[in-house]
Design an enzyme around this catalytic site. Structure first.
Site, PDB file in Angstrom:
ATOM      1  N   SER A  84      34.722  53.990 -10.245  1.00  0.00           N
ATOM      2  CA  SER A  84      34.277  53.311 -11.262  1.00  0.00           C
ATOM      3  C   SER A  84      33.796  52.078 -10.380  1.00  0.00           C
ATOM      4  CB  SER A  84      35.055  52.608 -12.106  1.00  0.00           C
ATOM      5  OG  SER A  84      34.330  51.713 -12.995  1.00  0.00           O
ATOM      6  N   ARG A  85      32.440  51.627 -10.070  1.00  0.00           N
ATOM      7  CA  ARG A  85      32.022  50.721  -9.071  1.00  0.00           C
ATOM      8  C   ARG A  85      32.008  49.619  -9.438  1.00  0.00           C
ATOM      9  NH1 ARG A  85      28.451  54.839  -8.423  1.00  0.00           N
ATOM     10  NH2 ARG A  85      28.962  56.549  -7.065  1.00  0.00           N
ATOM     11  N   VAL A  86      32.097  49.137 -10.978  1.00  0.00           N
ATOM     12  CA  VAL A  86      31.817  47.964 -11.334  1.00  0.00           C
ATOM     13  C   VAL A  86      33.053  47.410 -12.125  1.00  0.00           C
ATOM     14  CG1 VAL A  86      30.347  46.287 -12.765  1.00  0.00           C
ATOM     15  CG2 VAL A  86      29.566  48.519 -11.827  1.00  0.00           C
TER      16      VAL A  86
END
Ligand SMILES: Nc1ncnc2c1ncn2[C@@H]1O[C@H](COP(=O)(O)OP(=O)(O)O)[C@@H](O)[C@H]1O
Ligand SMILES: [Mg+2]
Length: 505
Positions: free
Chosen positions: A366-368
């Site tokens: 999950s990049r955010v």
């Protein structure tokens, strides 16, 4: 006698005259040349625009999709069996729209806004929104900072999702993708999030089950279900996710947080491929047309978190994609992986072993969302991903049956406990502070002395401890860091409870 008849005729003519408008109405019409597989080819309609709605007999609508020199390709949006070659088609000068209002909550609708749940309650339309909208400009977008809790330990701890994020759920068929989306919807009960579940190309039986699940867990009151059934024209499946997003935008512009699940975009891509091939557009990789990337990116770009001055709401998108034989590098999965802000990968191997939800921790990111996680939660699980990867590697070695030293044994024991704790049955989302308590206990080794059979019981003891202690919950929910003294105190209380209640373990 003749006089009377004359009078009557005069009246009829007068009446007819009243109904004739003063100025003539300009209506453009064309002729149907052929109808097949949800596509109609039309001649005439010289001025029709791309994406414009046209009307066939019995009110069936179609959307103009191809503009050739002499022929117009129309994607049909409804029953088309009765449409015959030679009949007339009329322009409407409108694009496809959906009526939106708060009445939609708790309802099941088609992508054109028609109720499908058989309830006699009318849906009062407040606004009509075009199903294709421009995505908000960068200047209107705010950073994603608020978490959207799924209630699933394995996701909220290692692949946390933020409000306004786009997180892909992908995996082979029957790996629990829909289950994760439904649990996430069920978990929004007390979170003030409006949910939209958009079913694309599903069979009636699976849709019925999903509706039943939502109803049983009291999730319908804040949820809108949009259905595009497998048996309907491919055009209906194609427009469904855009229509669902327009509904989501209506609520987002009111400042609400919205969650949209697209189940699934593989079928959406296939409908689009079908339409494109029927219209003889040139096929590209895997026979998909060249703009397949664009149709998904322009959809998911509409998910965002708006700045306060532009409404302050958000749309969190959970698109689902079905892979075949675990092939993540197929065309549609790679496209979507690159469009979204991370992915949750479900492995059929984990599913077969009974590790449910079958989230593959190593392949999911999950990049955010990491920034949105509660600071205390982030602290608790910071080392989880890495240590879990080490455990999985060791486990693969250990399965060769060699003798293990004490240290390795310990790592394996610990890893097994972590894995079992991360398992979670369907329909039982867990409150975030309880998750934090349980995970803090397991990563600190409190469960080391508990046998695997008693693990669930031990977990419930920790959950109860958190649930019944308001101060503790407040500390966990607040943004502050956990002090070592506080942690020691908490773990001591856990041990005491274990001693008292798990005496014979
Ligand atoms: N966490 C879980 N615990 C128990 N059963 C599960 C869990 N997740 C999924 N399942 C079951 O696995 C099956 C497949 O799940 P589903 O969500 O329909 O898969 P998919 O959408 O990937 O095809 C369903 O019968 C579902 O009830
Ligand atoms: Mg599914």
């Amino acid at each position: 006698m003749l006089h009377e008849q004359w009078d009557k005729l005069d009246q009829v003519i007068r009446k007819a005259k009243e109904t004739i408008p003063e100025t003539p109405v300009w209506e453009e019409s064309g002729t149907v040349l052929s109808v097949d597989n949800g596509i109609a080819l039309v001649k005439g309609l010289a001025n029709v625009k791309n994406q414009e709605l046209v009307e066939f007999s019995k009110g069936t609508m179609g959307m103009v999709f191809n503009l050739d020199e002499h022929l117009i390709g129309v994607m049909l949006l409804g029953e088309y069996k009765h449409i015959q070659a030679g009949e007339q088609v009329k322009r409407t000068h409108k694009v496809a729209e959906i009526g939106v209002s708060h009445d939609l909550l708790g309802r099941v609708i088609s992508p054109l806004g028609i109720p499908l749940d058989g309830l006699s309650l009318p849906i009062e339309v407040k606004k009509r929104l075009a199903i294709e909208q421009e995505s908000p400009p960068i200047m209107h977008r705010a950073p994603v900072f608020e978490p959207l809790h799924t209630g699933l330990k394995v996701i909220d701890s290692v692949v946390p999702i933020g409000r306004g994020q786009r997180e892909l759920i992908l995996g082979d068929r029957q790996t629990g993708k829909t289950a994760i989306a439904l649990d996430t919807i069920i978990n929004q009960k007390n979170e003030d999030v409006i949910c939209i579940y958009c079913a694309i190309g599903k069979r009636i039986s699976s849709i019925t089950k999903i509706l039943q699940d939502l109803k049983e867990h009291d999730a319908l009151s804040y949820t809108i279900v949009m259905l595009a059934g497998a048996e309907e024209a491919p055009g209906i499946s194609y427009i469904a996710p855009y229509a669902a997003t327009s509904v989501a935008e209506f609520f987002m512009h009111e400042g609400k947080d919205v969650l949209v699940v697209y189940d699934d975009l593989t079928r959406h891509a296939r409908s689009y491929r079908e339409i494109s091939l029927l219209l003889e557009r040139p096929p590209g990789r895997e026979a998909y047309p060249g703009d397949i990337f664009y149709i998904h990116s322009r959809l998911l770009e509409r998910a965002t978190h708006l700045k306060e001055e532009y409404g302050g709401g958000s749309i969190t998108a959970l698109p689902i994609v079905e892979t075949q034989a675990e092939n993540l590098s197929a065309f549609i999965p790679t496209n979507l992986i690159s469009i979204t802000d991370g992915q949750i990968y479900l492995s059929p191997k984990l599913f077969q072993k009974g590790h449910l939800p079958a989230v593959s921790i190593g392949t999911s990111v999950s990049r955010v969302g990491g920034k949105t996680q509660l600071p205390a939660y982030r602290e608790i699980t910071s080392a989880l991903k890495l240590s879990y990867a080490q455990f999985e590697e060791l486990e693969a070695f250990a399965s060769f049956g060699s003798r293990l030293d004490e240290a390795t044994r310990k790592v394996l024991d610990h890893g097994q406990r972590v894995r079992q704790i991360l398992n979670q049955p369907q329909y039982q989302p867990m409150e975030v502070t309880e998750q934090m308590g349980v995970l803090l206990a397991v990563v600190s080794g409190s469960f080391a002395s508990v046998s695997l059979e008693k693990l669930e019981e031990a977990e419930n003891i920790v959950r109860r401890l958190v649930r019944e202690d308001d101060d503790l919950r407040k500390i966990l929910l607040q943004g502050m860091k956990l002090t070592p003294e506080w942690k020691d105190d908490f773990l001591k209380r856990v041990q005491e409870l274990f001693k008292k209640e798990l005496a014979d373990s």
